[in-house]
Design a protein around this motif. Structure first.
Motif, PDB file in Angstrom:
ATOM      1  N   PRO A 136     -22.334  13.499  27.824  1.00  0.00           N
ATOM      2  CA  PRO A 136     -22.265  13.248  26.377  1.00  0.00           C
ATOM      3  C   PRO A 136     -22.660  14.444  25.501  1.00  0.00           C
ATOM      4  O   PRO A 136     -22.295  14.527  24.336  1.00  0.00           O
ATOM      5  N   THR A 190     -25.493  15.232  24.127  1.00  0.00           N
ATOM      6  CA  THR A 190     -26.356  14.899  22.974  1.00  0.00           C
ATOM      7  C   THR A 190     -27.787  15.387  23.176  1.00  0.00           C
ATOM      8  O   THR A 190     -28.590  15.326  22.254  1.00  0.00           O
ATOM      9  N   ASN A 191     -28.093  15.799  24.406  1.00  0.00           N
ATOM     10  CA  ASN A 191     -29.432  16.308  24.720  1.00  0.00           C
ATOM     11  C   ASN A 191     -30.541  15.340  24.289  1.00  0.00           C
ATOM     12  O   ASN A 191     -31.563  15.748  23.735  1.00  0.00           O
ATOM     13  N   CYS A 192     -30.326  14.057  24.543  1.00  0.00           N
ATOM     14  CA  CYS A 192     -31.312  13.058  24.113  1.00  0.00           C
ATOM     15  C   CYS A 192     -32.558  13.053  24.997  1.00  0.00           C
ATOM     16  O   CYS A 192     -33.613  12.584  24.604  1.00  0.00           O
ATOM     17  N   GLY A 193     -32.433  13.531  26.204  1.00  0.00           N
ATOM     18  CA  GLY A 193     -33.596  13.632  27.100  1.00  0.00           C
ATOM     19  C   GLY A 193     -33.957  12.353  27.835  1.00  0.00           C
ATOM     20  O   GLY A 193     -34.928  12.321  28.592  1.00  0.00           O
ATOM     21  N   THR A 202     -32.136  18.554  28.454  1.00  0.00           N
ATOM     22  CA  THR A 202     -30.761  18.779  27.985  1.00  0.00           C
ATOM     23  C   THR A 202     -29.737  18.246  28.991  1.00  0.00           C
ATOM     24  O   THR A 202     -30.031  18.061  30.174  1.00  0.00           O
ATOM     25  N   CYS A 203     -28.538  18.030  28.480  1.00  0.00           N
ATOM     26  CA  CYS A 203     -27.443  17.576  29.352  1.00  0.00           C
ATOM     27  C   CYS A 203     -27.113  18.647  30.389  1.00  0.00           C
ATOM     28  O   CYS A 203     -26.749  18.339  31.526  1.00  0.00           O
ATOM     29  N   PHE A 236     -29.499  18.405  33.179  1.00  0.00           N
ATOM     30  CA  PHE A 236     -29.158  17.237  33.993  1.00  0.00           C
ATOM     31  C   PHE A 236     -27.946  17.543  34.887  1.00  0.00           C
ATOM     32  O   PHE A 236     -27.904  17.176  36.065  1.00  0.00           O
ATOM     33  N   TYR A 266     -25.836   6.987  28.992  1.00  0.00           N
ATOM     34  CA  TYR A 266     -24.671   7.177  28.117  1.00  0.00           C
ATOM     35  C   TYR A 266     -23.472   7.789  28.842  1.00  0.00           C
ATOM     36  O   TYR A 266     -22.480   8.144  28.207  1.00  0.00           O
TER      37      TYR A 266
HETATM   38  S1  SF4 Z   1     -27.466  13.637  30.344  1.00  0.00           S
HETATM   39 FE1  SF4 Z   1     -29.560  13.241  29.757  1.00  0.00          FE
HETATM   40  S2  SF4 Z   1     -29.759  14.364  27.913  1.00  0.00           S
HETATM   41 FE2  SF4 Z   1     -27.586  14.171  28.215  1.00  0.00          FE
HETATM   42  S3  SF4 Z   1     -26.987  12.295  27.183  1.00  0.00           S
HETATM   43 FE3  SF4 Z   1     -27.452  11.714  29.243  1.00  0.00          FE
HETATM   44  S4  SF4 Z   1     -29.568  11.083  29.176  1.00  0.00           S
HETATM   45 FE4  SF4 Z   1     -29.199  12.271  27.315  1.00  0.00          FE
END
Ligand code: SF4
Length: 452
Positions: free
Chosen positions: A13, A15-18, A24-25, A28, A44
């Motif tokens: 995604p 979005t770097n939501c953590g 960060t994505c 990951f 997500y």
């Molecule tokens: S990979 Fe991690 S940081 Fe990126 S959208 Fe998914 S949960 Fe969030």
């Protein structure tokens, strides 16, 4: 080809939501690429991302099973072109073609001939495991009845017919036995795929060349039928070998999904020696299933012996179980021999002892499958391990004497071994071929001396 972190990042995604536990994505993605995380950790992740990762994680050659769950034959999922790179995992299945044109009694006799082709070799039972039942009359009921007779005898089947109707009737009658259906072609692939899907059977796909084969597997897989075995249609040693090699290379080196299935080959040579050579070549490179037109017992033995050697992991010696074994019908006065659990050593000692018409107790020491001198050099066949094996084997409760015969090559251990075991250690012949002579001379002397 495995996905890189950048490939994976593209489908995340961004979005770097953590929430996945890293900031960060991209971080990951790097974890996914090194298999330190699972895609499910990202709440997500889209279905596309999941499918991309699942596709990349799938083996380059699919694992396909033929036959009922409890007795299935598994082929495919090989990972290398050459055995020395790793190992070959799933031995080539061998099928004998039997046409359904004889009487029920003749058919049954033919099935039983194939069933009898099993051999005990270095402690393993190796056999011809499949019959390729060939429809030659177009009669669905006759074909299905023959399939029922074969499965009633416990025989695994490849069902061969150009007619989806004939294959469908037989597959429905023996559904739990999951025969391999042969074959989907450009003329019938949709109907064949439907028969395979309805009956949950693996399906063979035959092209007229590699291009047609690739197109067919793509089309059939798109219908959701993915337990496929592929046949390039090439017949004769050189063209078939060329296609089998090309298929394996493309599947492994290029991750070419249309060829990511076990491949099959047909033996077409007329001469019996040529038939063995042709089938042997396919077993070596790279058929997962070989169908022979006919097979004599001597041919079967040659092929299963070759197959056993090719598909034995060179890094894992064939072993027998450590502990106390018997040769013949030993009693309390029988000799006690000591050897290692390397299968070839064990069976040589057994055969040589039997050839001297001697019954004996055999204490088998766990040397991780190493032979006598290799294990001795690696310190796995030493006074401590042998004394422990003798004690744990329980042989002391079986014999009235306390004499153990060790291989001549480890004579130097006998003093320490006597101390540790409390047994009189007799140095036997260096080679087990000397056991019959040893029993006629040395063992007789020992026995006579003990009696006097
Ligand atoms: S990979 Fe991690 S940081 Fe990126 S959208 Fe998914 S949960 Fe969030």
């Amino acid at each position: 080809m495995p996905l890189t972190a950048l490939d994976i990042y593209k489908v995340l995604p961004k979005t770097n939501c953590g929430e996945c536990g890293v900031p960060t994505c991209l971080a990951f993605a790097m974890q996914l690429a090194t298999k330190k995380a699972a895609i499910d950790t990202c709440p997500y992740a889209s279905d596309d991302a999941k499918a991309t990762l699942a596709g990349a994680a799938a083996p380059p050659i699919r694992l396909v099973s033929i036959g009922p769950v409890e007795k299935c034959i598994v082929i495919g999922k090989e990972t290398v072109l050459f055995r020395h790179e790793e190992t070959f995992y799933h031995p080539t299945a061998i099928a004998v073609r039997i046409p359904v044109d004889g009487s029920p009694d003749e058919l049954r006799a033919a099935f039983e001939r194939v069933q009898a082709m099993q051999f005990d070799r270095v402690g393993q039972i190796v056999s011809i495991e499949l019959v390729a039942l060939a429809d030659v009359t177009g009669d669905p009921d006759r074909f299905a009845s023959a399939a029922e007779v074969a499965t009633g005898l416990g025989i695994g089947l490849v069902l061969m017919s150009p007619s989806p109707e004939v294959l469908g009737a037989a597959a429905a009658r023996i559904r739990p036995h999951r025969p391999l259906l042969y074959a989907a072609t450009t003329e019938n692939w949709e109907a064949m795929a439907e028969v395979a899907r309805t009956n949950a059977c693996p399906l063979a796909v035959r092209g007229r060349d590699l291009d047609e084969l690739a197109e067919l597997t793509r089309q059939i897989a798109a219908l959701g039928v993915t337990d496929l075995v592929i046949d390039s249609g090439a017949r004769g040693l050189a063209p078939a070998l060329q296609d089998l090699t090309q298929i394996r290379r493309l599947a492994l080196r290029k991750q070419f999904r249309p060829f990511g299935y076990p491949a099959m080959a047909f033996v077409v040579a007329d001469d019996q020696i040529d038939q063995v050579m042709e089938a042997s070549a396919y077993i070596c490179k790279y058929a997962a299933l070989v169908v022979a037109e006919t097979l004599e017992t001597w041919q079967a033995l040659t092929l299963v012996t070759l197959r056993q050697n090719i598909y034995t992991d060179p890094q894992v010696p064939i072993q027998v179980e450590a502990g106390l074994h018997t040769i013949g019908s030993p009693d309390e006065s029988s000799p006690v021999f000591v050897t290692t659990n390397f299968s070839l050593t064990y069976f040589t000692v057994e055969a040589d002892t039997e050839s001297g018409r001697t019954s004996a107790w055999l204490v088998v020491v766990n040397t991780d499958g190493q032979s006598v001198m290799t294990a001795w050099a690696a310190d796995k066949f030493n006074a401590e391990t042998i004394a422990k094996a003798i004690a744990e084997s329980g042989v002391a409760d079986k014999v009235s004497h306390r004499r153990a015969v060790v291989p001549g090559g480890i004579a130097a251990l006998s003093g320490k071994l006597e101390e540790l075991s409390g047994w009189e250690i007799i140095v036997g012949p260096r080679e087990s071929a000397g056991i019959p002579a040893f029993m006629r001379t040395r063992w007789q002397e020992l026995t006579a001396a003990a009696a006097s």
